[in-house]
Design a protein around this motif. Structure first.
Motif, short mmCIF file in Angstrom:
data_model
loop_
_atom_site.label_atom_id
_atom_site.label_comp_id
_atom_site.label_asym_id
_atom_site.label_seq_id
_atom_site.Cartn_x
_atom_site.Cartn_y
_atom_site.Cartn_z
N GLU A 135 0.71 -1.37 0.08
CA GLU A 135 -0.09 -0.07 0.12
C GLU A 135 0.88 1.37 0.01
N ALA A 170 -6.50 -8.09 -2.68
CA ALA A 170 -5.51 -7.11 -2.29
C ALA A 170 -4.37 -7.41 -3.22
N TYR A 173 -4.05 -6.76 -6.76
CA TYR A 173 -4.12 -5.39 -7.21
C TYR A 173 -2.94 -4.78 -7.29
N GLU A 236 -7.22 7.77 -5.93
CA GLU A 236 -7.03 7.44 -4.61
C GLU A 236 -8.38 7.25 -4.05
N GLN A 237 -9.34 8.17 -4.47
CA GLN A 237 -10.60 7.98 -3.84
C GLN A 237 -11.46 6.83 -4.52
N GLU A 239 -9.73 3.89 -5.58
CA GLU A 239 -9.16 2.79 -4.84
C GLU A 239 -9.52 2.38 -3.65
N LYS A 240 -9.81 3.54 -2.90
CA LYS A 240 -10.64 3.33 -1.26
C LYS A 240 -11.76 2.93 -1.70
N TYR A 241 -12.80 3.43 -2.60
CA TYR A 241 -13.98 2.85 -2.61
C TYR A 241 -13.86 1.40 -3.12
N PHE A 243 -11.97 -0.89 -2.55
CA PHE A 243 -11.68 -1.82 -1.37
C PHE A 243 -12.55 -1.91 -0.39
N ARG A 244 -13.47 -0.74 -0.17
CA ARG A 244 -14.78 -0.85 0.50
C ARG A 244 -15.67 -1.78 0.05
N GLN A 296 -13.45 -4.34 -9.88
CA GLN A 296 -13.00 -3.06 -10.25
C GLN A 296 -14.15 -2.25 -11.18
N SER A 299 -17.05 -1.51 -8.75
CA SER A 299 -17.05 -0.28 -8.08
C SER A 299 -17.19 0.97 -8.84
#
Length: 306
Positions: A135, A170, A173, A236-237, A239-241, A243-244, A296, A299
């Motif tokens: 990460e 993860a 990715y 970045e936003q 990517e965070k979504y 993984f949520r 991917q 999301s």
């Protein structure tokens, strides 16, 4: 002459600590094979996590340009200094790797170098260390780690299997993982109760689904040279979504993806249904059936529909 691990530990009266998950490899042939599988050459700088008594460190020092060994247990200092005394290309750092600023260290000491990580990780803390390495977007070429065989199976699992989960996605990715060798308990001091495996991760030039060969909509193979355009690097936003969404899908893995995502507040059911329909996926599909490409894409569709 490389020091004998058992003898060295006994001579220094060192007691292995369960709290640090210390299991030292005692078979030199295992050290040699790990270095070979890691592809270490004189062009490489190696970051070794958990050198233990220094057996693998010495083998790495012979093969690499330089080795930085990061050890949490300061009481191993005399053992390591003796076992590595003939090597001028080894730096010992006593620190908790989870708290140590590896990114700054590499930027300041080894800018532009070929960096590879090799580690015999404590099994109780494998996932946090691996995820830190991935990460933080460190300038790494590869990561080669000894882990519990069960964990290695999960990391390189395929969609639909019992081992497939959030850690699989993860790792996929950021890298391309592959089990390159298995290691029996009897080569460790003390011997663990489980089989171990060496996992080699080739770090992707950019994170995401681009390296995969599966087209999310059709589930058929697609040409590799079209993938970067199909799956551009995520913000970045985004990517965070992503993984949520993945975390929600596997938190209740026996539920359908529709129910798992709606229960965790990822999106209303109607939006999830619309996204699944657009991807030609059934409403009763479970998260364990989706590839990284499909997660991917899903999301991305859900984010658009918010």
């Amino acid at each position: 002459m490389k020091a004998d691990t058992k003898k060295l530990v006994q001579e220094h009266g060192f007691v292995l600590k369960k709290k640090f998950g210390q299991n030292f490899i005692t078979d030199r042939r295992i050290f040699e094979e790990i270095v070979e599988k890691a592809g270490i050459t004189k062009d490489d700088v190696v970051i070794e996590i958990g050198p233990g008594a220094g057996g693998l460190t010495a083998q790495l020092a012979e093969a690499a340009k330089a080795v930085t060994a990061v050890e949490i247990d300061i009481e191993l200092a005399p053992v390591l200094k003796e076992s590595l005394k003939e090597f001028s290309n080894v730096e010992l750092i006593f620190a908790d790797v989870l708290k140590w600023d590896l990114k700054t260290y590499l930027q300041e000491k080894y800018p532009g170098e070929s960096i590879k990580v090799v580690a015999n990780l404590p099994y109780y803390i494998t996932t946090p260390i691996l995820m830190k390495l991935l990460e933080e977007r460190l300038p790494l070429r590869t990561i080669t780690i000894m882990v519990q065989k069960e964990v290695a199976d999960r990391i390189q699992a395929q969609p639909g299997g019992k081992d497939y989960g959030a850690i699989t996605l993860a790792a996929a990715y950021y890298a391309e993982p592959k089990i390159v060798m298995t290691v029996p308990p009897h080569v460790f001091l003390p011997a663990p109760k489980v089989m171990s495996a060496v996992l080699h991760l080739q770090i992707k030039t950019r994170p995401g689904a681009g390296a995969e060969r599966i087209s999310a909509g059709s589930r058929d193979a697609c040409p590799a040279d079209t993938e970067p355009d199909l799956y551009p690097e995520l913000s970045e936003q985004a990517e965070k979504y992503l993984f949520r969404v993945i975390a929600a899908a596997f938190e209740q893995r026996r539920k359908t993806l529709l129910n798992a995502l709606s229960n965790k507040g990822i999106a209303p059911k109607e939006k999830i249904k619309a996204a699944l329909s657009e991807m030609a996926l059934p409403e009763d599909i479970r998260g364990e059936r989706l590839s990284l490409v499909e997660f991917q894409q899903l999301s991305g569709l859900l984010a658009e529909k918010e």
